[in-house]
Design a protein around this motif. Structure first.
Motif, PDB file in Angstrom:
ATOM      1  N   ASN A   3       0.848  -1.181   0.000  1.00 35.84           N
ATOM      2  CA  ASN A   3       0.000   0.000   0.000  1.00 35.84           C
ATOM      3  C   ASN A   3       0.887   1.235   0.000  1.00 35.84           C
ATOM      4  OD1 ASN A   3      -2.181   1.749   0.239  1.00 35.84           O
ATOM      5  ND2 ASN A   3      -2.154   1.636   2.477  1.00 35.84           N
ATOM      6  N   ILE A   4       0.902   1.964  -1.118  1.00 36.87           N
ATOM      7  CA  ILE A   4       1.768   3.133  -1.254  1.00 36.87           C
ATOM      8  C   ILE A   4       1.042   4.357  -0.715  1.00 36.87           C
ATOM      9  CG2 ILE A   4       3.025   4.627  -2.848  1.00 36.87           C
ATOM     10  CD1 ILE A   4       3.198   2.213  -4.747  1.00 36.87           C
ATOM     11  N   ARG A   5       1.548   4.918   0.377  1.00 37.03           N
ATOM     12  CA  ARG A   5       0.926   6.107   0.934  1.00 37.03           C
ATOM     13  C   ARG A   5       1.781   7.352   0.729  1.00 37.03           C
ATOM     14  NH1 ARG A   5       2.147   7.781   6.214  1.00 37.03           N
ATOM     15  NH2 ARG A   5       3.850   6.669   7.213  1.00 37.03           N
ATOM     16  N   VAL A   6       3.053   7.156   0.375  1.00 37.56           N
ATOM     17  CA  VAL A   6       3.958   8.291   0.140  1.00 37.56           C
ATOM     18  C   VAL A   6       4.809   7.999  -1.086  1.00 37.56           C
ATOM     19  CG1 VAL A   6       5.811   9.727   1.067  1.00 37.56           C
ATOM     20  CG2 VAL A   6       4.091   8.766   2.615  1.00 37.56           C
ATOM     21  N   ASP A   7       4.855   8.946  -2.009  1.00 34.74           N
ATOM     22  CA  ASP A   7       5.795   8.862  -3.124  1.00 34.74           C
ATOM     23  C   ASP A   7       6.991   9.743  -2.791  1.00 34.74           C
ATOM     24  OD1 ASP A   7       4.780   7.064  -5.036  1.00 34.74           O
ATOM     25  OD2 ASP A   7       3.341   8.540  -5.770  1.00 34.74           O
ATOM     26  N   VAL A   8       8.184   9.200  -2.957  1.00 38.87           N
ATOM     27  CA  VAL A   8       9.418   9.938  -2.661  1.00 38.87           C
ATOM     28  C   VAL A   8      10.121  10.276  -3.967  1.00 38.87           C
ATOM     29  CG1 VAL A   8      11.603   9.951  -1.412  1.00 38.87           C
ATOM     30  CG2 VAL A   8       9.648   8.672  -0.497  1.00 38.87           C
ATOM     31  N   VAL A   9      10.181  11.548  -4.298  1.00 42.58           N
ATOM     32  CA  VAL A   9      10.821  12.006  -5.527  1.00 42.58           C
ATOM     33  C   VAL A   9      12.316  12.154  -5.279  1.00 42.58           C
ATOM     34  CG1 VAL A   9      10.955  13.849  -7.243  1.00 42.58           C
ATOM     35  CG2 VAL A   9       8.732  13.169  -6.291  1.00 42.58           C
ATOM     36  N   LEU A  10      13.098  11.471  -6.112  1.00 45.29           N
ATOM     37  CA  LEU A  10      14.553  11.480  -5.990  1.00 45.29           C
ATOM     38  C   LEU A  10      15.165  11.966  -7.301  1.00 45.29           C
ATOM     39  CD1 LEU A  10      14.756   7.939  -4.372  1.00 45.29           C
ATOM     40  CD2 LEU A  10      15.429  10.039  -3.189  1.00 45.29           C
ATOM     41  N   ILE A  33      10.412   7.325  -6.562  1.00 43.21           N
ATOM     42  CA  ILE A  33      10.315   7.780  -7.946  1.00 43.21           C
ATOM     43  C   ILE A  33      11.654   8.418  -8.284  1.00 43.21           C
ATOM     44  CG2 ILE A  33       9.158   9.309  -9.575  1.00 43.21           C
ATOM     45  CD1 ILE A  33       6.636   9.087  -7.967  1.00 43.21           C
ATOM     46  N   VAL A  34      12.489   7.673  -8.984  1.00 43.57           N
ATOM     47  CA  VAL A  34      13.804   8.171  -9.372  1.00 43.57           C
ATOM     48  C   VAL A  34      13.667   8.885 -10.706  1.00 43.57           C
ATOM     49  CG1 VAL A  34      16.152   7.534 -10.033  1.00 43.57           C
ATOM     50  CG2 VAL A  34      15.045   6.386  -8.098  1.00 43.57           C
ATOM     51  N   VAL A  35      13.968  10.181 -10.709  1.00 43.98           N
ATOM     52  CA  VAL A  35      13.851  10.979 -11.937  1.00 43.98           C
ATOM     53  C   VAL A  35      15.243  11.155 -12.517  1.00 43.98           C
ATOM     54  CG1 VAL A  35      12.985  13.086 -12.980  1.00 43.98           C
ATOM     55  CG2 VAL A  35      11.869  12.167 -10.936  1.00 43.98           C
ATOM     56  N   ASP A  36      15.505  10.387 -13.573  1.00 50.15           N
ATOM     57  CA  ASP A  36      16.827  10.448 -14.192  1.00 50.15           C
ATOM     58  C   ASP A  36      16.922  11.696 -15.060  1.00 50.15           C
ATOM     59  OD1 ASP A  36      19.413   8.971 -14.743  1.00 50.15           O
ATOM     60  OD2 ASP A  36      18.683   9.369 -16.776  1.00 50.15           O
ATOM     61  N   ASN A  37      17.948  12.514 -14.776  1.00 47.75           N
ATOM     62  CA  ASN A  37      18.095  13.813 -15.425  1.00 47.75           C
ATOM     63  C   ASN A  37      19.262  13.833 -16.402  1.00 47.75           C
ATOM     64  OD1 ASN A  37      18.349  17.276 -14.339  1.00 47.75           O
ATOM     65  ND2 ASN A  37      16.947  16.385 -15.810  1.00 47.75           N
ATOM     66  N   GLY A  38      19.451  12.693 -17.052  1.00 42.05           N
ATOM     67  CA  GLY A  38      20.521  12.606 -18.050  1.00 42.05           C
ATOM     68  C   GLY A  38      21.761  11.873 -17.568  1.00 42.05           C
ATOM     69  N   SER A  39      21.591  10.907 -16.694  1.00 46.21           N
ATOM     70  CA  SER A  39      22.737  10.171 -16.146  1.00 46.21           C
ATOM     71  C   SER A  39      23.459   9.370 -17.231  1.00 46.21           C
ATOM     72  CB  SER A  39      22.272   9.209 -15.046  1.00 46.21           C
ATOM     73  OG  SER A  39      21.704   9.900 -13.973  1.00 46.21           O
ATOM     74  N   THR A  40      24.767   9.230 -17.043  1.00 45.62           N
ATOM     75  CA  THR A  40      25.579   8.443 -17.966  1.00 45.62           C
ATOM     76  C   THR A  40      26.244   7.266 -17.266  1.00 45.62           C
ATOM     77  OG1 THR A  40      27.466   9.918 -17.571  1.00 45.62           O
ATOM     78  CG2 THR A  40      26.050  10.436 -19.446  1.00 45.62           C
ATOM     79  N   ASP A  41      25.881   7.036 -16.002  1.00 44.10           N
ATOM     80  CA  ASP A  41      26.520   5.967 -15.230  1.00 44.10           C
ATOM     81  C   ASP A  41      25.593   4.783 -14.969  1.00 44.10           C
ATOM     82  OD1 ASP A  41      24.736   7.071 -13.453  1.00 44.10           O
ATOM     83  OD2 ASP A  41      26.152   7.198 -11.776  1.00 44.10           O
ATOM     84  N   GLY A  42      24.480   4.715 -15.696  1.00 43.00           N
ATOM     85  CA  GLY A  42      23.559   3.597 -15.523  1.00 43.00           C
ATOM     86  C   GLY A  42      22.621   3.741 -14.339  1.00 43.00           C
ATOM     87  N   SER A  43      22.479   4.954 -13.810  1.00 43.97           N
ATOM     88  CA  SER A  43      21.623   5.164 -12.639  1.00 43.97           C
ATOM     89  C   SER A  43      20.193   4.695 -12.875  1.00 43.97           C
ATOM     90  CB  SER A  43      21.605   6.651 -12.247  1.00 43.97           C
ATOM     91  OG  SER A  43      22.832   7.064 -11.705  1.00 43.97           O
ATOM     92  N   ALA A  44      19.640   5.023 -14.034  1.00 47.31           N
ATOM     93  CA  ALA A  44      18.240   4.684 -14.310  1.00 47.31           C
ATOM     94  C   ALA A  44      18.022   3.174 -14.315  1.00 47.31           C
ATOM     95  CB  ALA A  44      17.808   5.299 -15.638  1.00 47.31           C
ATOM     96  N   ASP A  45      18.882   2.445 -15.003  1.00 43.91           N
ATOM     97  CA  ASP A  45      18.746   0.986 -15.066  1.00 43.91           C
ATOM     98  C   ASP A  45      18.914   0.368 -13.686  1.00 43.91           C
ATOM     99  OD1 ASP A  45      18.312   1.081 -17.795  1.00 43.91           O
ATOM    100  OD2 ASP A  45      20.424   0.753 -18.302  1.00 43.91           O
ATOM    101  N   LEU A  46      19.878   0.862 -12.932  1.00 43.72           N
ATOM    102  CA  LEU A  46      20.109   0.335 -11.586  1.00 43.72           C
ATOM    103  C   LEU A  46      18.894   0.596 -10.699  1.00 43.72           C
ATOM    104  CD1 LEU A  46      21.913  -0.900  -9.417  1.00 43.72           C
ATOM    105  CD2 LEU A  46      22.891   1.376  -9.035  1.00 43.72           C
ATOM    106  N   ALA A  47      18.348   1.796 -10.763  1.00 40.96           N
ATOM    107  CA  ALA A  47      17.183   2.128  -9.948  1.00 40.96           C
ATOM    108  C   ALA A  47      16.010   1.222 -10.285  1.00 40.96           C
ATOM    109  CB  ALA A  47      16.806   3.593 -10.155  1.00 40.96           C
ATOM    110  N   ARG A  48      15.820   0.938 -11.570  1.00 44.16           N
ATOM    111  CA  ARG A  48      14.721   0.079 -11.993  1.00 44.16           C
ATOM    112  C   ARG A  48      14.919  -1.342 -11.467  1.00 44.16           C
ATOM    113  NH1 ARG A  48      15.235   1.191 -16.800  1.00 44.16           N
ATOM    114  NH2 ARG A  48      13.802   2.950 -16.916  1.00 44.16           N
ATOM    115  N   ILE A  49      16.139  -1.834 -11.545  1.00 45.51           N
ATOM    116  CA  ILE A  49      16.453  -3.175 -11.039  1.00 45.51           C
ATOM    117  C   ILE A  49      16.180  -3.263  -9.541  1.00 45.51           C
ATOM    118  CG2 ILE A  49      18.357  -4.771 -10.569  1.00 45.51           C
ATOM    119  CD1 ILE A  49      19.566  -3.877 -13.264  1.00 45.51           C
TER     120      ILE A  49
END
Length: 247
Positions: A3-10, A33-49
């Motif tokens: 049950n998600i009661r808080v979304d955390v924007v990162l 909620i990880v907002v990828d702002n143009g990362s080049t180190d694989g942050s988005a893929d890692l966050a999804r995993i």
């Protein structure tokens, strides 16, 4: 299903080193909620995993990333936190619980350094000066425009925030103060960040933030002056004791 009661924007720009530590420390019922702002180190893929909901925001800027996360949020309460491990996600209930209990409308985490090197002197000085100005302008007893904060999602959307750079947190605060929100400040720990700093850890980043925030404050002062002139003009028109009325 949780049950998600808080979304955390990162907001995230090359934070692969810090993300595992951040995401594993989120309290139960909090969704990242990880907002990828143009990362080049694989942050988005890692966050999804690691189980985070990932949003991509091409426009560079803290405000652009933070607002993209707010628009993607669906939980009734939205919290914001840096993704660099300088702030412990286990402290999030400190800013969220007063919102849940309807004791406040906006809660800011006042950073309390956990080590001597956690907060560079130039950044701390700039924050102290900004807080002093905000206390004078708004009358709100604020000491830190901290990055960890929380409010209700619908209230935040109603502020109609426009800044997409470093001034986003300030615009949120000024909008909340103007709307007479109940604003509270609570102590939260602040540690040295993991990886390279983009804003407060560098003199250049701090100067950019000061420039963005100064522009916002100038615009806010100009708007306040215009509102005061309009109010005085309307009052004079209605006042039967004015020269116009007597003639």
């Amino acid at each position: 299903m949780m049950n998600i009661r808080v979304d955390v924007v990162l907001p995230c720009l090359n934070e692969a080193q810090a993300l595992p530590w951040i995401l594993e420390r989120l309290p139960a019922g909090y969704r990242a909620i990880v907002v990828d702002n143009g990362s080049t180190d694989g942050s988005a893929d890692l966050a999804r995993i690691l189980g985070a909901y990932v949003v991509h925001e091409r426009r560079r800027g803290f405000g652009a990333a933070a607002h993209a996360g707010l628009l993607a949020a669906t939980a009734p309460i939205v919290a914001f936190c840096d993704a660099d491990a300088s702030m412990d996600p286990r402290d999030l209930p400190l800013v969220v619980d007063p919102i849940s209990a309807d004791e406040a409308d906006l809660v800011l985490g006042r950073r309390r350094p956990t080590t001597r090197n956690a907060w560079p002197p130039h950044a701390r000085l700039a924050n102290t000066y900004l807080s002093w100005r905000l206390r004078r302008i708004t009358g709100v007893n604020i000491h830190d425009l901290g990055p960890m904060r929380a409010a209700r999602r619908d209230h935040l959307l109603a502020l109609d925030l426009h800044d997409r750079r470093s001034g986003y947190p300030l615009e949120m605060f000024l909008g909340a103060a103007a709307a007479n929100w109940r604003i509270r400040e609570v102590d939260t720990g602040y540690a040295p960040r993991v990886g390279r700093s983009k804003v407060t850890g560098t003199v250049r980043g701090t100067l950019t933030a000061i420039q963005d925030m100064s522009a916002l404050l100038s615009a806010n002062n100009a708007q306040s002056a215009n509102n005061a002139r309009s109010a005085n003009s309307a009052s004079s028109t209605r006042n039967p004791n004015t020269n116009e009325a007597r003639s």
